[in-house]
Design a protein around this motif. Structure first.
Motif, mmCIF file in Angstrom:
data_model
loop_
_atom_site.group_PDB
_atom_site.id
_atom_site.type_symbol
_atom_site.label_atom_id
_atom_site.label_comp_id
_atom_site.label_asym_id
_atom_site.label_seq_id
_atom_site.Cartn_x
_atom_site.Cartn_y
_atom_site.Cartn_z
ATOM 1 N N ALA A 269 0.833 -1.204 0.000
ATOM 2 C CA ALA A 269 0.000 0.000 0.000
ATOM 3 C C ALA A 269 0.869 1.255 0.000
ATOM 4 O O ALA A 269 0.573 2.230 -0.679
ATOM 5 C CB ALA A 269 -0.922 -0.010 1.221
ATOM 6 N N THR A 270 1.956 1.235 0.772
ATOM 7 C CA THR A 270 2.883 2.351 0.799
ATOM 8 C C THR A 270 4.195 1.898 0.185
ATOM 9 O O THR A 270 4.889 1.065 0.763
ATOM 10 C CB THR A 270 3.129 2.830 2.244
ATOM 11 N N PRO A 271 4.545 2.403 -0.998
ATOM 12 C CA PRO A 271 5.769 1.936 -1.653
ATOM 13 C C PRO A 271 7.000 2.162 -0.781
ATOM 14 O O PRO A 271 7.213 3.253 -0.254
ATOM 15 C CB PRO A 271 5.833 2.791 -2.931
ATOM 16 N N THR A 272 7.780 1.139 -0.632
ATOM 17 C CA THR A 272 9.029 1.209 0.110
ATOM 18 C C THR A 272 10.132 0.611 -0.748
ATOM 19 O O THR A 272 9.859 -0.167 -1.659
ATOM 20 C CB THR A 272 8.925 0.426 1.426
ATOM 21 N N PRO A 273 11.373 0.965 -0.475
ATOM 22 C CA PRO A 273 12.461 0.395 -1.266
ATOM 23 C C PRO A 273 12.472 -1.125 -1.180
ATOM 24 O O PRO A 273 12.174 -1.716 -0.147
ATOM 25 C CB PRO A 273 13.711 1.001 -0.621
ATOM 26 N N ALA A 274 12.818 -1.756 -2.281
ATOM 27 C CA ALA A 274 12.845 -3.212 -2.347
ATOM 28 C C ALA A 274 14.239 -3.731 -2.016
ATOM 29 O O ALA A 274 15.237 -3.019 -2.150
ATOM 30 C CB ALA A 274 12.431 -3.685 -3.741
ATOM 31 N N THR A 275 14.282 -4.985 -1.595
ATOM 32 C CA THR A 275 15.556 -5.664 -1.328
ATOM 33 C C THR A 275 15.839 -6.637 -2.468
ATOM 34 O O THR A 275 15.020 -7.504 -2.769
ATOM 35 C CB THR A 275 15.498 -6.433 -0.003
ATOM 36 N N LEU A 276 16.994 -6.456 -3.086
ATOM 37 C CA LEU A 276 17.426 -7.341 -4.174
ATOM 38 C C LEU A 276 18.518 -8.261 -3.652
ATOM 39 O O LEU A 276 19.442 -7.797 -2.974
ATOM 40 C CB LEU A 276 17.958 -6.519 -5.354
ATOM 41 N N ALA A 277 18.412 -9.551 -3.953
ATOM 42 C CA ALA A 277 19.425 -10.499 -3.493
ATOM 43 C C ALA A 277 19.761 -11.504 -4.581
ATOM 44 O O ALA A 277 18.869 -12.041 -5.243
ATOM 45 C CB ALA A 277 18.940 -11.225 -2.239
ATOM 46 N N PHE A 278 21.050 -11.745 -4.776
ATOM 47 C CA PHE A 278 21.560 -12.803 -5.654
ATOM 48 C C PHE A 278 22.064 -13.935 -4.772
ATOM 49 O O PHE A 278 22.851 -13.700 -3.837
ATOM 50 C CB PHE A 278 22.713 -12.278 -6.515
ATOM 51 N N HIS A 279 21.608 -15.157 -5.054
ATOM 52 C CA HIS A 279 22.006 -16.313 -4.255
ATOM 53 C C HIS A 279 22.697 -17.339 -5.146
ATOM 54 O O HIS A 279 22.041 -18.049 -5.913
ATOM 55 C CB HIS A 279 20.779 -16.956 -3.586
ATOM 56 N N ASP A 280 24.018 -17.385 -5.111
ATOM 57 C CA ASP A 280 24.814 -18.380 -5.832
ATOM 58 C C ASP A 280 24.375 -18.480 -7.305
ATOM 59 O O ASP A 280 24.077 -19.557 -7.821
ATOM 60 C CB ASP A 280 24.700 -19.743 -5.158
ATOM 61 N N VAL A 281 24.367 -17.345 -7.975
ATOM 62 C CA VAL A 281 23.865 -17.276 -9.352
ATOM 63 C C VAL A 281 24.965 -17.651 -10.343
ATOM 64 O O VAL A 281 26.096 -17.145 -10.271
ATOM 65 C CB VAL A 281 23.329 -15.863 -9.660
ATOM 66 N N HIS A 282 24.608 -18.551 -11.269
ATOM 67 C CA HIS A 282 25.461 -18.895 -12.399
ATOM 68 C C HIS A 282 24.687 -18.559 -13.677
ATOM 69 O O HIS A 282 23.497 -18.812 -13.772
ATOM 70 C CB HIS A 282 25.809 -20.385 -12.395
ATOM 71 N N PHE A 283 25.407 -18.015 -14.650
ATOM 72 C CA PHE A 283 24.746 -17.672 -15.905
ATOM 73 C C PHE A 283 25.725 -17.832 -17.054
ATOM 74 O O PHE A 283 26.911 -17.510 -16.943
ATOM 75 C CB PHE A 283 24.229 -16.229 -15.892
ATOM 76 N N GLY A 284 25.205 -18.317 -18.201
ATOM 77 C CA GLY A 284 25.995 -18.422 -19.415
ATOM 78 C C GLY A 284 25.104 -18.267 -20.621
ATOM 79 O O GLY A 284 23.917 -18.618 -20.593
ATOM 80 N N TYR A 285 25.653 -17.746 -21.689
ATOM 81 C CA TYR A 285 24.888 -17.566 -22.921
ATOM 82 C C TYR A 285 24.854 -18.864 -23.702
ATOM 83 O O TYR A 285 25.846 -19.589 -23.778
ATOM 84 C CB TYR A 285 25.495 -16.452 -23.771
ATOM 85 N N GLU A 286 23.680 -19.152 -24.278
ATOM 86 C CA GLU A 286 23.534 -20.366 -25.072
ATOM 87 C C GLU A 286 24.341 -20.235 -26.357
ATOM 88 O O GLU A 286 24.464 -19.149 -26.923
ATOM 89 C CB GLU A 286 22.055 -20.596 -25.419
ATOM 90 N N THR B 169 19.310 -18.195 -7.589
ATOM 91 C CA THR B 169 18.078 -17.399 -7.615
ATOM 92 C C THR B 169 18.390 -15.919 -7.484
ATOM 93 O O THR B 169 19.386 -15.519 -6.866
ATOM 94 C CB THR B 169 17.126 -17.801 -6.474
ATOM 95 N N VAL B 170 17.521 -15.134 -8.060
ATOM 96 C CA VAL B 170 17.514 -13.679 -7.887
ATOM 97 C C VAL B 170 16.173 -13.343 -7.255
ATOM 98 O O VAL B 170 15.119 -13.699 -7.805
ATOM 99 C CB VAL B 170 17.672 -12.950 -9.232
ATOM 100 N N THR B 171 16.187 -12.680 -6.108
ATOM 101 C CA THR B 171 14.937 -12.431 -5.394
ATOM 102 C C THR B 171 14.711 -10.940 -5.165
ATOM 103 O O THR B 171 15.664 -10.153 -5.061
ATOM 104 C CB THR B 171 14.929 -13.142 -4.027
ATOM 105 N N LEU B 172 13.453 -10.575 -5.118
ATOM 106 C CA LEU B 172 13.009 -9.242 -4.709
ATOM 107 C C LEU B 172 12.134 -9.402 -3.481
ATOM 108 O O LEU B 172 11.117 -10.113 -3.516
ATOM 109 C CB LEU B 172 12.225 -8.569 -5.826
ATOM 110 N N ASP B 173 12.557 -8.793 -2.388
ATOM 111 C CA ASP B 173 11.842 -8.937 -1.114
ATOM 112 C C ASP B 173 11.616 -10.406 -0.773
ATOM 113 O O ASP B 173 10.548 -10.796 -0.278
ATOM 114 C CB ASP B 173 10.502 -8.197 -1.161
ATOM 115 N N GLY B 174 12.621 -11.234 -1.075
ATOM 116 C CA GLY B 174 12.556 -12.643 -0.747
ATOM 117 C C GLY B 174 11.798 -13.511 -1.726
ATOM 118 O O GLY B 174 11.718 -14.723 -1.539
#
Length: 624
Positions: free
Chosen positions: A344-361, A413-418
């Motif tokens: 209801a009241t916008p508040t800053p979000a929490t961004l978290a990266f958890h052991d993220v691996h990424f590669g292009y196909e 995983t990449v999470t916003l507010d968990g």
């Protein structure tokens, strides 16, 4: 492959036409009804003309006078048939055109929607010119046979009716029809099979020519500054020459078959006259019947060509459809979830990266992929500013793409507010996170439209507030028409720094809870950049109540961050405050020092944000 296309083109083409009929059955029915009406009236006109000749003209010549009543009746019959033929033509053309344009519009929307659904990795493997060709010329090619299709279907009905009427008239004349009509169909089938590989090649070259042209125009700055105009012209001319030759090959084949398709019905008419004359002397038929059949063959010559038009365009249709299917059947879209983040009241979000691996196909399935990120773990706490720092190619832009879910991680995983971003709805993600990319993109529209993007709740007051936060309100107010100023394609009437501030204002206007800046102020004066970032960190002063993840290079920018994440080779090497990393991480200290030295030299050589747009769409910097 070409021979296979030649064998299969008729079956594939008929399946494409069947799909069109299933998608637009009512319109097709109207168009076919008009065509059938026209065909029946053609047959009727032949027998009316025969009746007029046999029962009005011949008796009038024998008597030396014309019966007024018979003449009036004949004129009325011909007039009535002509009116019905006009109605049939109108219904056929209106229905066919409406059906064709509806299909083209629908598939342009589908292709464009598919483009937006497919991930960036798919777009990276496909040239922009090819994608433009898919949405334009390939869509048109796929549904090009729709225009003559109802006419061809009505012609088939007319041919059946003509053959039946011929048998009812005389078996010998009917045999002539049975010889001519199948011969026409067989000739059209041969024509279609010969045309298939030529049309497929021409359609492929259309896309390649479009791709080269797009690259040349989009890369005009590189082409001109590197003096490659002649080479680019030669490259385009070579491919355009191939397209010319391919289209000439199509024209040559058409030039061979068109006279044959035109001549065959005429030969049928001649055969009817020869056979009919013999049958007339034998007393098997009357003058009325002979004239009717001869006239019928004459008027059938044009409608029968409609079948040839459809068959001739089937190879092009199949080529266009195959290219469309490559887009429509492409896989890899990122489905959204059902979770929403809408406090209801916008508040800053929490961004978290958890052991993220990424590669292009890889571009080809059998090749290994390229890993870009590995074991990336960090957090952007609510209301804090985190700076990503690292050498070129370290993976910083990939991290920002993952943060806004332009791509998904292979693992982790990449999470916003968990909440995993893959579980969020598209609307929730778009309202929570905003990205301002390295290269600012501005639409060829007004300043207001570029910032508001027709989003609900963003009026002029919100637009000006976003412009103030982006330190852009001053230059916008000075524009000739203010918010109503047209900025040109890709914002060519603006400087690089102005475009960056405009795109930043666009992101801020949506009041995101997480702001991701991928080197988004590189063309802005450092003092202006510092003012922008300071304003974003001060909600009480009108700033954005958002957490900030910023890819930074300048020492002043980095120093504003609450935490610095130092990245090398796709790994998080160190984290801490700017001063901590400066004192403990030699690679970080060397990099920041090098950036600072380069920045100082750049400031000495030229000022920021002073750009004069040229009419060619290029830009050169000038001193104050």
């Amino acid at each position: 492959m070409a021979s296979g296309t030649s064998r299969d083109v008729l079956g594939k083409g008929l399946r494409v036409l069947g799909r069109a009929i299933r998608e637009q059955p009512r319109i097709f029915a109207v168009a076919v009804a008009g065509s059938v009406l026209f065909g029946l009236m053609v047959i009727a006109s032949a027998y009316v003309v025969g009746g007029v000749v046999g029962k009005v003209v011949v008796p009038a010549i024998a008597r030396g006078s014309v019966a007024g009543g018979a003449l009036a009746l004949a004129a009325t019959a011909l007039f009535g048939i002509s009116v019905l033929r006009v109605v049939g033509i109108f219904g056929r053309r209106l229905g066919a055109g409406y059906m064709q344009y509806r299909l083209q519009a629908a598939y342009r929307r589908r292709v464009t929607r598919r483009y937006l659904d497919l991930p960036l990795a798919w777009h990276h493997r496909n040239a922009t010119g090819t994608l433009l060709s898919n949405a334009n010329s390939d869509v048109e090619a796929a549904w090009y046979p729709i225009a003559p299709l109802p006419f061809a279907v009505g012609t088939l009905v007319m041919l059946v009716g003509a053959v039946v009427s011929l048998f009812l008239t005389d078996w010998a004349l009917a045999l002539v029809g049975l010889a001519v009509f199948p011969a026409l169909f067989a000739l059209n089938v041969v024509y279609s099979r010969q045309m298939a590989p030529r049309q497929a090649r021409a359609q492929r070259l259309r896309a390649e020519v479009s791709g080269i042209a797009h690259e040349s125009f989009d890369g005009a700055l590189v082409v001109k500054t590197m003096g490659r105009e002649a080479q680019e012209t030669d490259r385009f001319a070579a491919r355009a020459g191939e397209l010319r030759d391919a289209l000439i090959a199509v024209g040559k084949l058409r030039g061979v078959f068109d006279p044959m398709l035109e001549t065959l019905p005429s030969l049928g008419t001649l055969a009817v006259l020869v056979v009919g004359a013999v049958r007339l002397r034998q007393g098997a038929i009357s003058v009325t019947e002979l004239v009717s059949v001869a006239f019928l063959f004459t008027v059938l010559a044009f409608p029968v060509r409609a079948i040839g038009w459809v068959l001739a365009e089937l190879p092009r249709s199949v080529a266009g459809w195959d290219r469309l299917r490559r887009v429509l059947d492409a896989t890899g879209e990122m489905p959204y979830g059902a979770v929403t983040l809408d406090p209801a009241t916008p508040t800053p979000a929490t961004l978290a990266f958890h052991d993220v691996h990424f590669g292009y196909e890889p571009a080809e399935a059998h090749l290994p992929g390229t890993e870009v990120l590995g074991e990336v773990t960090f957090t952007v706490p609510a209301g804090k500013t985190v700076a990503l720092v690292g050498p070129t190619g370290a993976g910083k832009s990939t991290i920002t793409s993952l943060a806004v879910r332009l791509v998904d991680p292979r693992t982790g995983t990449v999470t916003l507010d968990g909440v995993d971003v893959r579980d969020l709805t598209a609307a929730s993600l778009a309202s929570t996170v905003a990205l301002v990319a390295q290269v600012p993109f501005v639409f060829d529209d007004t300043v207001r439209a570029n910032i508001a993007l027709d989003r609900p709740g963003i009026g002029d007051e919100e637009v000006w507030a976003a412009l103030r936060l982006a330190e852009a309100d001053g230059f916008v107010a000075a524009l000739p028409d203010g918010l109503d100023t047209m900025v040109g394609e890709r914002g060519t009437s603006l400087s690089g720094g102005q475009r960056q501030r405009l795109t930043l204002a666009r992101a801020l206007a949506g009041r995101p809870r997480l702001l991701v800046l991928d080197d988004a102020t590189s063309a802005v004066d450092p003092r202006v950049e510092a003012a922008i970032l300071a304003g974003l960190r001060a909600p009480e002063g009108g700033g954005a109540p958002a957490s900030i993840l910023v890819v930074a290079y300048r020492r002043a920018t980095i120093a504003l961050a609450d935490e610095v994440i130092y990245v090398e080779h796709g790994r998080v090497v160190a984290r801490g405050t700017h001063n901590e990393l400066l004192a403990t991480v030699s690679g970080y200290a060397d990099l920041v020092t090098a950036y600072e030295q380069a920045e100082h030299e750049r400031e000495q050589s030229r000022p920021y944000d002073e750009v004069t747009p040229l009419t060619s769409g290029l830009e050169v910097e000038v001193d104050r």
